[in-house]
Design a protein around this motif. Sequence first.
Motif, PDB file in Angstrom:
ATOM      1  N   ILE A   1       0.610   5.796   0.276  1.00 13.94           N
ATOM      2  CA  ILE A   1      -0.444   6.545   0.451  1.00 13.94           C
ATOM      3  C   ILE A   1       0.373   7.403   0.296  1.00 13.94           C
ATOM      4  CG2 ILE A   1      -1.851   7.622   2.111  1.00 13.94           C
ATOM      5  CD1 ILE A   1      -1.404   5.201   3.527  1.00 13.94           C
TER       6      ILE A   1
ATOM      7  N   LEU B   1      -8.148   1.170   6.223  1.00 18.88           N
ATOM      8  CA  LEU B   1      -6.947   0.611   5.216  1.00 18.88           C
ATOM      9  C   LEU B   1      -5.947   0.286   6.194  1.00 18.88           C
ATOM     10  CD1 LEU B   1      -5.531  -0.165   2.466  1.00 18.88           C
ATOM     11  CD2 LEU B   1      -4.555   1.875   2.782  1.00 18.88           C
TER      12      LEU B   1
ATOM     13  N   SER C   1      -6.340  14.321  -2.938  1.00 17.45           N
ATOM     14  CA  SER C   1      -7.730  14.387  -3.112  1.00 17.45           C
ATOM     15  C   SER C   1      -7.406  15.871  -4.159  1.00 17.45           C
ATOM     16  CB  SER C   1      -8.978  14.762  -2.536  1.00 17.45           C
ATOM     17  OG  SER C   1      -8.515  15.827  -1.608  1.00 17.45           O
TER      18      SER C   1
ATOM     19  N   GLY D   1       0.970  -0.960   0.216  1.00 19.87           N
ATOM     20  CA  GLY D   1      -0.013   0.058   0.282  1.00 19.87           C
ATOM     21  C   GLY D   1       0.981   1.293  -0.310  1.00 19.87           C
TER      22      GLY D   1
ATOM     23  N   LEU E   1      -8.962   6.092   5.253  1.00 26.95           N
ATOM     24  CA  LEU E   1      -7.185   5.344   5.321  1.00 26.95           C
ATOM     25  C   LEU E   1      -6.909   4.742   6.873  1.00 26.95           C
ATOM     26  CD1 LEU E   1      -5.164   5.563   4.370  1.00 26.95           C
ATOM     27  CD2 LEU E   1      -4.472   8.199   5.505  1.00 26.95           C
TER      28      LEU E   1
ATOM     29  N   LYS F   1      -3.574   4.548  -2.638  1.00 23.28           N
ATOM     30  CA  LYS F   1      -3.949   5.743  -2.106  1.00 23.28           C
ATOM     31  C   LYS F   1      -3.244   7.397  -2.242  1.00 23.28           C
ATOM     32  CE  LYS F   1      -6.876   8.738   0.539  1.00 23.28           C
ATOM     33  NZ  LYS F   1      -6.741   9.240   0.210  1.00 23.28           N
TER      34      LYS F   1
ATOM     35  N   MET G   1      -7.164   3.315  -3.739  1.00 27.47           N
ATOM     36  CA  MET G   1      -8.468   3.772  -3.481  1.00 27.47           C
ATOM     37  C   MET G   1      -8.694   5.475  -3.342  1.00 27.47           C
ATOM     38  SD  MET G   1      -7.126   1.952   0.034  1.00 27.47           S
ATOM     39  CE  MET G   1      -9.052   1.316   0.779  1.00 27.47           C
ATOM     40  N   ASP G   2      -9.891   5.586  -3.746  1.00 32.69           N
ATOM     41  CA  ASP G   2     -10.152   6.395  -3.875  1.00 32.69           C
ATOM     42  C   ASP G   2     -11.205   7.666  -3.017  1.00 32.69           C
ATOM     43  OD1 ASP G   2     -12.851   5.807  -5.011  1.00 32.69           O
ATOM     44  OD2 ASP G   2     -12.393   6.925  -6.777  1.00 32.69           O
TER      45      ASP G   2
ATOM     46  N   THR H   1       1.479   8.180  -8.960  1.00 32.84           N
ATOM     47  CA  THR H   1       1.064   6.569  -9.162  1.00 32.84           C
ATOM     48  C   THR H   1       1.062   5.672 -10.091  1.00 32.84           C
ATOM     49  OG1 THR H   1      -1.222   8.706  -9.169  1.00 32.84           O
ATOM     50  CG2 THR H   1      -1.860   6.706 -10.596  1.00 32.84           C
TER      51      THR H   1
END
Length: 179
Positions: free
Chosen positions: A36, A104, A64, A34, A101, A61, A93-94, A44
Amino acid sequence: VAALPDPVGAVRRMWTRPNGLKVGKKTISLGVIGIIYEARPNVTIDAFALCFKAGNTTILKGGSEAIHSNRALIRVISSVLKPQGVGDACQLMDFIDREALALLLQREEDVDLLIPRGGEGLIRFVTKNSRIPVIKHYKGVCHIFVDEDADLDMAVRIVENAKVSRPGVCNAVETLLVH
């Protein structure tokens, strides 16, 4: 990244014990990683590519601020992976809030490793709330090296921009190395 040699299964070291037992170090995949991170959508692609090359599944993740870009990038990644039979190797994960979070961060049975990439507040939040192992950093990873042959006027402009323009961001320069 695609042109790099496959790291999975490489034997890094091998030796034989006095009793004849062979012992070695071999690279393996970690599993589900994962990552973040904050605003930058380039993360990404970078994070996915490196994790995939090493044989890992990735849960991303992003912040925003870049949700629409990240969704588009994940669609492209999935469209390439799906015909190969590994379309789910990268997930986004949007959601936006930290409460989701935090959920997760408790999924230790589903996620093998977390890597927060961003400001100190994000990294401290992930580290404090995670039941999953975390690779973390706080400060000291953003360096600029000025070579002895560098154009010093240009170097000064680059260094000033790298720190003064936005000193609080995670990629603001923290260390200046001068030859």
